[in-house]
Structures are given as C-alpha cells and as structure tokens.
Design a protein around this motif. Structure first.
Motif, mmCIF file in Angstrom:
data_model
loop_
_atom_site.group_PDB
_atom_site.id
_atom_site.type_symbol
_atom_site.label_atom_id
_atom_site.label_comp_id
_atom_site.label_asym_id
_atom_site.label_seq_id
_atom_site.Cartn_x
_atom_site.Cartn_y
_atom_site.Cartn_z
ATOM 1 N N UNK A 269 122.868 118.180 20.506
ATOM 2 C CA UNK A 269 123.708 118.664 21.602
ATOM 3 C C UNK A 269 124.037 117.486 22.492
ATOM 4 N N UNK A 270 125.326 117.255 22.719
ATOM 5 C CA UNK A 270 125.757 116.077 23.465
ATOM 6 C C UNK A 270 126.801 116.466 24.498
ATOM 7 N N UNK A 271 126.988 115.556 25.446
ATOM 8 C CA UNK A 271 128.051 115.692 26.431
ATOM 9 C C UNK A 271 129.042 114.556 26.214
ATOM 10 N N UNK A 272 130.107 114.594 26.963
ATOM 11 C CA UNK A 272 131.102 113.537 26.831
ATOM 12 C C UNK A 272 132.501 114.075 27.052
ATOM 13 N N UNK A 273 133.434 113.191 27.266
ATOM 14 C CA UNK A 273 134.800 113.583 27.550
ATOM 15 C C UNK A 273 135.690 113.569 26.329
ATOM 16 N N UNK A 274 136.980 113.447 26.585
ATOM 17 C CA UNK A 274 137.977 113.498 25.514
ATOM 18 C C UNK A 274 137.781 112.360 24.525
ATOM 19 N N UNK A 275 137.413 111.180 25.036
ATOM 20 C CA UNK A 275 137.259 110.023 24.149
ATOM 21 C C UNK A 275 136.165 110.268 23.118
ATOM 22 N N UNK B 226 134.943 113.218 22.213
ATOM 23 C CA UNK B 226 135.354 114.322 21.347
ATOM 24 C C UNK B 226 136.306 113.866 20.263
ATOM 25 N N UNK B 227 137.259 113.016 20.617
ATOM 26 C CA UNK B 227 138.223 112.505 19.634
ATOM 27 C C UNK B 227 137.535 111.664 18.573
ATOM 28 N N UNK B 228 136.574 110.837 19.024
ATOM 29 C CA UNK B 228 135.853 110.002 18.065
ATOM 30 C C UNK B 228 135.021 110.860 17.114
ATOM 31 N N UNK B 229 134.410 111.916 17.644
ATOM 32 C CA UNK B 229 133.604 112.796 16.798
ATOM 33 C C UNK B 229 134.474 113.513 15.769
ATOM 34 N N UNK B 230 135.632 114.000 16.196
ATOM 35 C CA UNK B 230 136.546 114.668 15.269
ATOM 36 C C UNK B 230 136.943 113.737 14.132
ATOM 37 N N UNK B 231 137.182 112.480 14.465
ATOM 38 C CA UNK B 231 137.673 111.518 13.464
ATOM 39 C C UNK B 231 136.555 110.907 12.628
ATOM 40 N N UNK B 232 135.311 111.104 13.004
ATOM 41 C CA UNK B 232 134.206 110.412 12.322
ATOM 42 C C UNK B 232 134.139 110.819 10.853
ATOM 43 N N UNK B 233 133.934 109.835 10.003
ATOM 44 C CA UNK B 233 133.920 110.091 8.562
ATOM 45 C C UNK B 233 132.733 110.959 8.143
ATOM 46 N N UNK B 234 131.692 111.017 8.966
ATOM 47 C CA UNK B 234 130.517 111.811 8.627
ATOM 48 C C UNK B 234 130.594 113.264 9.065
ATOM 49 N N UNK B 235 131.657 113.633 9.746
ATOM 50 C CA UNK B 235 131.864 115.028 10.159
ATOM 51 C C UNK B 235 132.703 115.718 9.089
ATOM 52 N N UNK B 236 132.190 116.833 8.570
ATOM 53 C CA UNK B 236 132.861 117.526 7.463
ATOM 54 C C UNK B 236 133.740 118.685 7.900
ATOM 55 N N UNK B 237 133.513 119.194 9.100
ATOM 56 C CA UNK B 237 134.232 120.383 9.543
ATOM 57 C C UNK B 237 134.238 120.408 11.068
ATOM 58 N N UNK B 238 135.307 120.959 11.624
ATOM 59 C CA UNK B 238 135.442 121.074 13.079
ATOM 60 C C UNK B 238 135.640 122.536 13.443
ATOM 61 N N UNK B 239 134.945 122.986 14.479
ATOM 62 C CA UNK B 239 135.207 124.310 15.051
ATOM 63 C C UNK B 239 135.424 124.134 16.544
ATOM 64 N N UNK B 240 136.508 124.715 17.056
ATOM 65 C CA UNK B 240 136.814 124.607 18.476
ATOM 66 C C UNK B 240 137.018 125.983 19.080
#
Length: 573
Positions: A225-231, A233-247
């Motif tokens: 569980x993490x905090x953080x802003x748009x920057x 969040x954008x990096x997490x969405x684009x990360x190659x190790x993330x397989x799926x996004x739910x918003x």
C-alpha cells in the motif's frame, strides 16, 4: 524505469523494489491452500475489528466531520462495516470450494426476464432477514446462461488457486474508504493477482490504519500500500512489472491512462489508438437517475421518499459514484408539486457538512450559472436543486457533478406510457450505467404487473434499486458492483468489469435490489409487511453513528446477543 522513484518519502521503497517484492509474494500466493487463504481473511477481519474505531476517526478527520455526530454513521457503514461484509462473503466462498461445493449451493435460483437466471443473494441468512427485513437483492446473469452453468463456474480464480495472475495495480478512490480495500480483495481472490494499492491523495492519512488492517497480507508480500501523486501513479501504470490496472475514479482519469493525457490523448482516443499496454478494468461513476413512478401517495409517503431521495444525493455530500443526479418525475403526476415541495424541505433541513472534496464549490457554482432561473440554492449555495430542466440535451445529463447538485426533469405520461419514456430517457440521454433508482408505490407496481417487470429489465444499469438506494447494492457483499456490461476502452462510460461479488460469480449482468416503500410500522398498510425502520444510511437518521458502530461490531462477530442493541438504536433514529 528508474529505481529512484519514491512512494512518498525519501526512505520509501522504490517502485522497482515494490514490484519485485510482489513478484516474490505471487510465488507465495500460488502455494497457499484455500484453507490458508481463509486464515488470512480471518486475520484481516480481526485486525479490522481492532482498528475500526481508528479507521472512523481518521475518515472523519479527512472529511472534517465530528466523530460524535450522526454523519459519522456514514463512515462506519461505508467503511469497516462494508469491508467486514466483503471479508465474510469471500471466506464463506472459500469454505464451499474447499469442501468441494459450489459457492452458489443453497442460494435460490429462478428465471429472470430475457433468458437470464437470478440468484437471490439477500437475504442470505436469518440475520439478514432480521436486520434488513424487507430488502432483497438478486444477481442476474447474462442472457443465455443456465443455473447449472452459474453453479459450476462460481469461484473464478479460487477454482485454480495455484494459477496466479501476476501483479495488479489498484488505483484507489478518494470518496468511500472501503472501495480501495474491497477492490484489493477482489483482485486477490477473483483474479489471483497480488496487489500494489496506490491510495488516492485525499485518503493518504488512511495509510497507517490500512497497513495495520492488511498486515497479514503485507507480511507475506501479497499486498503493498503506497501513497503518491500523479507522477507515481503514471509510473506504476507504465511499469513493465505491472500486469493489470484497476481504477475507481472518473472517466477522464481512465481515458488519460488508456490514451494519454491532454489533446494528444483525446486525438488518440478519437482514432482508437490505445497507449496502455496492459488490460484495465474500471468503475467510473456516471449520471445516476432516480425515477419516480406516479401513483397515489400519502403526505407521509411524500415526506419519507423526499428524505430517501435527499439521501441518494446528499450522502457523503454527493461525492458518491452512484449519487443520484437526475430526478425523473411525471409532469402529469397530480402530486408532483407536493413532492417537490417535500424535497426542497429535505434539502434545506439535512445536516450541514463541509465540502471536503476538491472542486465541489466550483461545480455547484457552475451548475447554478449554467441554469439561470431554475437553480435553487440551499445551505448558502452548498446544495443545489435544478428545477425543472427540459428533457433534451443538458450538461446535467452528460456530466457527473460529483457534488451536491440534483437536477429535476419531467416526462409526460403515466402508467406504462411513463415507464417507456423514462426507460428511453435513462438509457439514451444520461451518461453512465452504474446505477438507477426507482421509487414506486407497491399498489402501483401491482397494477402495472408485467409492464413494471419489463421496465426493470429494460434499464441498462449495473445495479437497479426499487424503493431502495443503489448504495444498498454496494453494501451487499454477495451482489455484483460495476457498470452494465458492454462498454469499450474508447467509450468506457461507467467502466468495464465488476467488483465485490463475494460469491465470485462469472457471466453476470446486473444486481436488482428491492426495499420497502414505507418504514415500519406504516409498511403494514402497503400490503408488503416489513419490520425495517428508517435505514441508518439516511441522512436524516438521528442515531446513525451509534447504529453504524453496532452494525460493524455485529458484522465482525454475528451474535443473537448483539441484535437488541442494534434494533433499539435503529428505532430511535
């Protein structure tokens, strides 16, 4: 991807480290038996019960509410109470699967209109029948599904727990604080994905309590569980190790993720050029209607249902994805003016509260500016009624205000004629398909017969609530929650996919909720007896905080001994 990306402070793990830890956690998740997963849910429930009071204190501080006021009841019920219900439903599903049974065994199944199957998920047990007397919820399958097929498929990812689904990113909501934890559990159990949960910045103060609640999952590397802003969040969405996004959020945020921000993103969207390189699911809100079916109502009916609709709008000050935004009434209803008078009174007398969600005041002011001469302002302009908007093209029908703004529109006709016009208006003129509310006297429903049944079936919404708020569907752990199926990345509207769904059903289309038109004891006069008093989620409920706290304790440890206190508190409200 830079390993220097931080979550909040300089000593926070980098995004790369978080993903690596979750990859290891995925291996652990694959080895855990259903029994071990149930043990984790038990640990989660116990931690939540210990920290429920702290949760509500932090939530009230974020929303600037007095923890001792009746409004704190919203935080008990939409927070720990809702999450405990979800935990209990998932645990029961795992127990059934572990015993070689379908999670649907024992649930009444019946035909639903259009070749669908309906599974009754509320009431589920004797406690439901007592605490939510008069309320029902049915999950409808997609057309063409069979009862046997539903039973065999129930369980989703937990039917093959060793086949994990990678690392999922959950982008949490900033309004209802059980949403992000429930979305996290759904990723884990429906899809077998370990989870990186990024909190909405509004909810950053919830990080310490959520970390305590999810400690069992965090210790095994299953959740971060993490905090953080748009920057971030954008990096997490684009990360190659993330397989799926739910918003859970706005369609604007969804489209920026899928196509990119700004003008370039909109141009890509118009061309159908998807920038996102991984699948995404979403719950995005929308413009929710409340359709009032004309009938003959008593003065007390008018007053009670005005409070009901005020609740649908003003709960959480309107910052709900299924807050009612458009009230649809018959312009030929003889009692229309009396009803609107009662609604104005309910708006004026509802307890005041701070506008904690960013931009709320500006959106209220814009609604007034866009509707000169028909905007009524309450509480110094903090609440707005738009009376009466012609049923054509209007910004109130196309754009979710996410603020205490309710638009009223009239359609001609009564009976079947009105139902057909209301269906076409809701389906074709309003943006989004998350939830629709219907208010109708039981005598009117009986008189309409098959026409009323067809009306409910024709509404294209993920949750339809009759004489109840769709929020009851949110609170029903075994119900499904999400948009009506069929949206696309280019036109996501209220989103793609579902959550909650404690039975882990596949092939579902919607949830239909039904409640009592009148509270006890007046309910006996409608021909549909119910013991339910004024619901504790009503904004007019005087003992909502105490009742919510008692309900939360009961959800954690159901007991006959706890019932008298709940009933006594609820009746005093």
């Amino acid at each position: 991807m830079s390993t220097s990306m931080k979550t909040l402070s300089d000593d926070s793990p980098s995004l790369d480290t978080l993903v690596q830890e979750l990859r290891l956690g995925e291996q652990t998740w694959a080895t855990l038996s259903l029994s071990a997963r149930r043990d984790l849910l038990t640990t989660l429930s116990e931690a939540l019960q210990r920290h429920a009071g702290e949760w509500v204190e932090v939530a009230c501080a974020i929303k600037r509410l007095d923890p001792g006021s009746q409004l704190a009841g919203e935080e008990w019920i939409s927070g720990p109470y809702a999450l405990l219900g979800g935990i209990g439903a998932l645990s029961a599903t795992l127990a059934a699967l572990d015993a070689g049974r379908s999670p649907l065994d024992g649930y009444p199944l019946s035909p639903a209109p259009g070749g669908r199957v309906a599974a009754r998920v509320l009431p589920h047990n004797v406690f439901d029948r007592l605490l939510l007397n008069g309320y029902t919820a049915h999950v409808w399958s997609e057309p063409g599904r069979t009862a046997d097929g539903l039973r065999k498929a129930a369980g989703l990812g937990q039917r093959t727990p060793e086949k994990t689904g990678g690392v999922g990113l959950v982008l949490g909501a900033g309004n209802i604080f059980s949403i992000a934890p429930l979305d996290t559990l759904y990723e884990l159990f429906a899809h077998n994905r370990v989870v990186l949960l990024k909190l909405n910045p509004i909810t950053d103060p919830m990080l310490p309590v959520l970390s305590k609640v999810f400690a069992g999952f965090i210790d095994l590397g299953l959740v971060r569980i993490v905090t953080g802003g748009v920057e971030f969040g954008s990096a997490a969405v684009a990360h190659r190790g993330i397989d799926h996004v739910h918003i859970t959020g706005s369609v604007t945020s969804h489209d920026a993720i899928v196509f990119g921000p700004g003008e370039e993103g909109r141009a890509r969207q118009a061309r159908g050029e998807v920038l996102l390189d991984k699948p995404i699911t979403s719950e995005l809100g929308g413009v929710s209607p409340t359709i009032v079916v004309p009938g003959k109502w008593s003065k007390r009916d008018l007053s009670y249902q005005a409070e009901h609709i005020a609740t649908q709008k003003l709960h959480n000050n309107g910052y709900n994805c299924i807050a009612s935004q458009v009230l649809v009434v018959s312009s030929d209803w003889p009692q229309k003016e009396d009803f609107l008078k009662a609604l104005r009174k309910a708006f004026a007398e509802a307890a005041p509260r701070p506008a904690y969600y960013p931009g709320s005041g500006e959106r209220c002011a814009a609604a007034v500016k866009d509707h000169p001469g028909i905007a009524r302002q309450f509480a110094g302009g903090a609440r707005v009624l738009l009376e009466e908007i012609p049923a054509g093209d209007d910004i109130a029908f196309r754009q979710e205000y996410f603020a205490p703004v309710l638009a009223v529109t009239g359609l001609p006709g009564q009976g079947r004629d009105f139902l057909e016009r209301a269906t076409a208006f809701a389906n074709e003129r309003l943006s989004g398909t998350l939830g629709a509310n219907v208010v109708a006297h039981p005598r009117t429903m009986r008189g309409l017969g098959a026409d009323f049944t067809r009306f409910i079936a024709d509404l294209r919404y993920g949750t339809v609530a009759v004489n109840a708020w769709t929020g009851v569907g949110y609170l029903t752990a075994r119900a499904t929650w999400g948009a009506f199926p069929g949206h696309t990345l280019q036109d996501a509207q209220s989103g793609i996919g579902i959550v909650h769904n404690g039975l882990l059903l596949g092939g579902t289309e919607r949830t239909v909720v039904s409640g009592p038109f009148r509270p006890f004891p007046r309910s006996v006069l409608t021909g549909r007896f119910t013991l339910s008093p004024r619901p504790p989620w009503f904004v007019t409920h005087r003992t909502a905080a105490a009742t919510g706290r008692l309900l939360t304790a009961f959800a954690g440890r159901p007991s006959w001994a706890r019932l008298p206190g709940i009933f006594a508190s609820a009746l005093r409200g």
